[in-house]
Motif scaffolding. Structure first.
Motif: not given
Ligand code: UD1
Length: 430
Positions: A194, A191, A259, A21, A189, A23-24, A229, A232
């Motif tokens: 995460d 992330h 998700h 992901a 969210e 954004n994570a 991680i 996405d």
């Protein structure tokens, strides 16, 4: 000139592996600067944005080693500066994560004001409010956000809006503050969870991530870790909608189906079959697509980052659909491009009213931002004839090997850099 050349009309069929992901990863890379010990991060997507983040880290003396394409070893024990103003970082939104990370560990940070996609006003007042509540001074001077504190002390913080960025940023700073911090109205969210898991694996004490109240007990020191991680959600969702618009049959692999629930639910509503297994989701679009209504919302609602992709699909769905954008106020700029492909969409303020048409036709297009750019690719894959898409640098910010992954599903797409290469593409596909 760098563009995608696309010949539409092939249903996408097959399996595609989803990467880590974005954004994570962006937040986790910044958080890796919060310990002097070595951190190894797996499943880091190889993207323009992650590379910009790593480059910025190297610019302040952090040691970054690529063990393979997706595994990065970071050691911030060699950090020699707390000012981040590397040119590449100015273009990305997530640069703000260095504020929370460095403020937490060093009680000081200076970071260039964040860039990112132009999808409306993107204030950072909630980040600032959070840092101030922890006892930091925050000011903006010469294009830099400067934050510093003698001591960071835990606090009770109510966020006025649900914001992913501020939730993560405050969580990072509070992880090394004295005492307990409670973030209310936190973003939920995947992330956010995460990043909390990553920080906890470094010795932080964060509870409640994934709910709207996060409790953080500050610790004095964080230690090294090895961490992978999560997949996405938005890359997966983009391929799922690409399957729908091309009337294909695509299995997205290496995903967390939970998700993707809001995305799967909308695909089912518009007439697709969605099959979930442990770590894969298959989308089959055998029937004609039908209309629906959708409003973007914070997780677990339908993601704003999937709004252009669903609009492309609804543009080809029978009947009238309404898409309401409730997170960013300027996120329909791509609709003009879709109109040139034959779509019938009227935008009024934050709402798009879509009358489905039977087909799109190829056109010369420009990607206005990351997700809209990816959505235009899916529209071109569904369209009759050839399209070209300019400004693909936006798309490359968030999709690793996008043309190659689409080719493996049977798409006719190529990245071309010259007029000659474009001509060659035209000749090749006939
Ligand atoms: C992040 C994602 C972006 C995604 C968005 C929403 C990154 C790098 N980007 O962006 O892809 O579309 O989450 O899921 O992770 N807001 C304020 N004040 C603030 C912060 C935000 O008013 O201090 C508002 C924003 O204008 C927006 C809403 O809150 O209306 C949500 O923003 P936020 O979740 O923070 O988005 P970003 O972190 O910018």
């Amino acid at each position: 000139m760098e563009q995608y050349a696309i010949k539409g009309g092939n249903p996408l069929v097959g399996e595609v592996e989803i990467g880590g992901a974005k954004n994570a990863a962006l937040a986790i890379l910044a958080a890796a600067a919060m310990t002097d010990e070595t951190v190894t991060i797996e499943n880091v997507p190889d993207l323009r944005d992650t590379m910009a983040m790593l480059q910025a880290m190297e610019s302040i003396g952090i040691r970054v080693e690529k063990l393979d394409r997706h595994t990065i070893k970071i050691n911030a024990g060699t950090i020699n500066d707390l000012i981040i103003e590397d040119d590449s970082i100015k273009k990305i939104r997530a640069s703000y994560y260095f504020l929370g990370a460095l403020l937490g560990k060093y009680k000081k940070a200076e970071v260039a004001l964040p860039g990112g996609c132009n999808i409306g006003l993107r204030p950072i007042d909630q980040h600032i409010k959070g840092f101030r509540a922890l006892g930091a001074d925050v000011r903006i001077e010469h294009g830099l956000i400067i934050t510093e504190a003698k001591r960071l002390v835990g606090s009770h913080i109510y966020l006025d809006v649900v914001t992913v960025g501020a939730t993560i940023n405050i969580m990072m700073a509070a992880a090394m503050a004295e005492g307990q911090t409670i973030i209310e109205n936190a973003a939920k969210e995947p992330h956010v969870v995460d990043v909390a898991n990553f920080l906890n694996s470094m010795g932080a004490s964060i509870k409640g991530a994934g709910t709207d109240v996060i409790r953080i007990k500050g610790v004095q020191k964080l230690h090294g870790t090895e961490y992978a991680i999560i997949p996405d959600q938005i890359e997966a969702g983009t391929f799922m909608f690409a399957a729908a618009v091309t009337r294909g049959d695509v299995t997205v692999k290496n995903v967390i189906p939970k998700h993707l629930e809001s995305i799967s639910a909308k695909l089912i509503e518009i007439g697709c079959e969605v099959e979930e297994s442990d770590d894969a989701v298959r989308v089959v679009a055998a029937k004609p697509l039908t209309h629906t209504h959708v409003k973007t919302l914070p997780y677990p609602g339908f993601p704003t980052d999937m709004q252009p992709q669903i609009t492309v699909a609804l543009g080809l769905s029978k009947g009238t659909s309404i898409v309401t954008e409730s997170i960013f106020e300027n996120r329909f700029k791509y609709v003009d491009e879709l109109t040139r492909m034959g779509a019938n969409i009227k935008v009024e303020s934050n709402t798009a009213i879509i009358d489905g048409v039977p087909k799109y036709t190829g056109a010369s297009l420009t990607a206005p931002d990351l997700r809209a750019g990816a959505a235009l690719v899916t529209a071109a894959l569904a369209a009759e004839g050839i399209s070209t898409i300019d400004d693909i640098k936006f798309i490359e910010r968030g999709y690793e090997d996008f043309p190659q992954k689409l080719q493996s599903l049977g798409a006719q797409i190529e990245k071309v850099c010259t007029e000659r290469e474009l001509q060659k593409f035209r000749l090749k596909i006939g």
